[in-house]
Design an enzyme around this catalytic site. Structure first.
Site, mmCIF file in Angstrom:
data_model
loop_
_atom_site.group_PDB
_atom_site.id
_atom_site.type_symbol
_atom_site.label_atom_id
_atom_site.label_comp_id
_atom_site.label_asym_id
_atom_site.label_seq_id
_atom_site.Cartn_x
_atom_site.Cartn_y
_atom_site.Cartn_z
ATOM 1 N N ASP A 139 10.669 -72.306 -38.982
ATOM 2 C CA ASP A 139 10.718 -71.007 -39.677
ATOM 3 C C ASP A 139 12.014 -70.265 -39.299
ATOM 4 O OD1 ASP A 139 9.963 -70.521 -37.017
ATOM 5 O OD2 ASP A 139 8.739 -68.773 -37.541
ATOM 6 N N ASP A 174 15.087 -71.641 -33.936
ATOM 7 C CA ASP A 174 14.831 -72.780 -34.828
ATOM 8 C C ASP A 174 16.150 -73.392 -35.273
ATOM 9 O OD1 ASP A 174 12.800 -70.452 -35.495
ATOM 10 O OD2 ASP A 174 11.725 -72.312 -35.951
ATOM 11 N N ASN A 186 8.882 -66.300 -38.823
ATOM 12 C CA ASN A 186 9.818 -65.254 -38.391
ATOM 13 C C ASN A 186 10.146 -64.302 -39.539
ATOM 14 O OD1 ASN A 186 10.161 -65.955 -35.680
ATOM 15 N ND2 ASN A 186 11.554 -67.610 -36.226
ATOM 16 N N THR A 198 8.103 -75.736 -34.877
ATOM 17 C CA THR A 198 8.713 -74.626 -34.141
ATOM 18 C C THR A 198 8.403 -73.294 -34.821
ATOM 19 O OG1 THR A 198 10.811 -74.872 -35.324
ATOM 20 C CG2 THR A 198 10.582 -76.088 -33.257
ATOM 21 N N PHE A 228 3.890 -65.873 -30.284
ATOM 22 C CA PHE A 228 4.021 -65.609 -31.726
ATOM 23 C C PHE A 228 3.522 -66.744 -32.627
ATOM 24 C CE2 PHE A 228 6.350 -65.927 -35.736
ATOM 25 C CZ PHE A 228 5.968 -64.731 -36.328
ATOM 26 N N ASN A 229 3.971 -67.984 -32.399
ATOM 27 C CA ASN A 229 3.648 -69.064 -33.354
ATOM 28 C C ASN A 229 2.149 -69.328 -33.445
ATOM 29 O OD1 ASN A 229 6.321 -69.487 -34.030
ATOM 30 N ND2 ASN A 229 6.614 -71.126 -32.536
ATOM 31 N N HIS A 240 13.629 -70.715 -27.090
ATOM 32 C CA HIS A 240 12.334 -71.410 -27.170
ATOM 33 C C HIS A 240 12.367 -72.768 -27.896
ATOM 34 C CE1 HIS A 240 10.500 -67.513 -26.113
ATOM 35 N NE2 HIS A 240 11.171 -66.968 -27.109
ATOM 36 N N ASP A 241 12.694 -72.719 -29.187
ATOM 37 C CA ASP A 241 12.414 -73.865 -30.058
ATOM 38 C C ASP A 241 13.137 -75.167 -29.701
ATOM 39 O OD1 ASP A 241 10.604 -72.346 -31.457
ATOM 40 O OD2 ASP A 241 12.013 -71.787 -33.038
HETATM 41 C C1 BDR Z 1 8.594 -68.419 -31.181
HETATM 42 O O1 BDR Z 1 8.457 -67.343 -32.092
HETATM 43 C C2 BDR Z 1 9.571 -67.258 -32.931
HETATM 44 O O2 BDR Z 1 9.999 -65.941 -33.069
HETATM 45 C C3 BDR Z 1 10.618 -68.161 -32.346
HETATM 46 O O3 BDR Z 1 11.400 -68.757 -33.388
HETATM 47 C C4 BDR Z 1 9.827 -69.190 -31.597
HETATM 48 O O4 BDR Z 1 9.447 -70.250 -32.441
HETATM 49 C C5 BDR Z 1 8.635 -67.871 -29.777
HETATM 50 O O5 BDR Z 1 7.460 -67.183 -29.505
HETATM 51 CA CA CA Z 2 10.460 -70.595 -34.602
#
Ligand code: BDR
Ligand code: CA
Length: 312
Positions: free
Chosen positions: A12, A17, A41, A125, A166-167, A240-241
């Site tokens: 996303d 990402d 996102n 991701t 978040f994801n 993160h991703d």
């Molecule tokens: C995740 O949430 C998104 O905002 C980032 O791209 C990542 O995948 C981190 O919590």
């Molecule tokens: Ca992401």
């Protein structure tokens, strides 16, 4: 060299990402079959446009498929506080030529996995909506997935609520479908991704690579690190991703622990929490490999190496 690992990137984009895509697109150890895009996102129109800009700018010959605009059950959530109005604020791309494939991302996942020999890793991701929908449409794909490697969840704290990352929070029901489908699952959560903080000296190091990928990295991190500082007070944005993709390139990168993991989808305050039984307190079957530590220096070397593989 041993055979390349076949993978699909479900994403996303999203600043981090984008870096995951850069790493997946250039590694000689990976064969990136396709990019499937989901709302997360930002809205689906934004995330698809961003994915197309990225493959075009990087010169990647990989098909892009638009996927689900909404989570399976709950209302849509976006992360514009971090990723901005476009979902990829910062870099300015030339006018877009590339188009998404006409096939829907969920159909692509079902078709590609069913036709495969069970050798494809699905890396997610973003919210897990596309993969969950594919699993609902054709449950037999579960036996065809070599492994699901996801960025999401946390043994410890969340990042959108005290409990949730978040994801997972953006589509907890989708995560539940994916975690319980029977395919092997590797969860790369905040416990490790918050250890790879993109400090100014890292941005400088990657920018100094000097090619289009290094330049894009520095532009992306300019925005991302600023908002991560504003929202969380971090002096470097957690990248993160790309940890997911980097862990395929270097199997020694992460320390993994088998655990029972359950997605909280009934609660209100802690909706989207990944309940990880790291002490095996409940004596339940282990349902996922959970990343509990990361070799930070090794991670940045993988990122730099990936950026260097792009043309001027
Ligand atoms: C995740 O949430 C998104 O905002 C980032 O791209 C990542 O995948 C981190 O919590
Ligand atoms: Ca992401």
């Amino acid at each position: 060299m041993s055979e390349k690992i076949k993978m699909i990137l479900d994403c996303d984009p999203g600043h981090d990402d984008a870096v995951a895509l850069m790493v997946a697109g250039s590694s000689p150890k990976l064969e990136l079959l396709g990019v499937t895009v989901v709302a997360g996102n930002q809205t689906i129109d934004n995330t698809v446009r961003n994915a197309l800009h990225l493959v075009e700018y990087l010169g990647l010959d990989v098909p892009v498929y638009a996927g689900c605009p909404l989570p399976m059950v709950r209302e849509r959530k976006i992360a514009d506080d971090i990723h901005g109005e476009s979902g990829l604020d910062g870099p300015v791309f030339p006018p877009l030529q590339r188009k998404a494939e006409t096939e829907h991302a969920v159909n692509y996942l079902v078709r590609t996995l069913m036709e495969s020999e069970g050798d494809i890793v699905v890396v997610t991701t973003g919210p897990m909506t596309n993969l969950a929908m594919a699993l609902r449409m054709e449950p037999r794909i579960a036996q065809k997935i070599r492994r699901i490697v996801l960025m999401g969840g946390s043994v410890g704290y969340g990042n959108v609520t005290p409990a949730a990352e978040f994801n997972i929070w953006a589509d907890g029901e989708a995560a539940q479908v994916c975690f319980t489908c029977g395919a092997p699952v590797t969860m790369v959560g905040l416990d490790v991704t918050r250890k790879v903080l993109c400090y100014p000296h890292i941005v400088e190091r990657m920018g100094a690579v000097g090619n289009r990928a290094g330049k894009l990295f520095a532009e992306l991190m300019g925005h991302f690190c600023r908002t991560e500082k504003e929202v969380f007070g971090f002096d470097g944005g957690p990248l993160h991703d790309p940890v997911t993709v980097a862990s395929l390139i270097d199997p020694e990168l992460l320390t993994l622990q088998d655990m029972n993991v359950q997605i909280e989808i009934r609660a209100q305050q802690s909706y989207g929490r990944t309940n990880c039984d790291s002490f095996d307190y409940l004596h339940l079957p282990h349902t996922a490999q959970v990343a509990v530590d990361i070799d930070v220096e090794r991670f940045w070397d993988i990122i730099e190496d990936a950026l260097r593989r792009y043309d001027a």
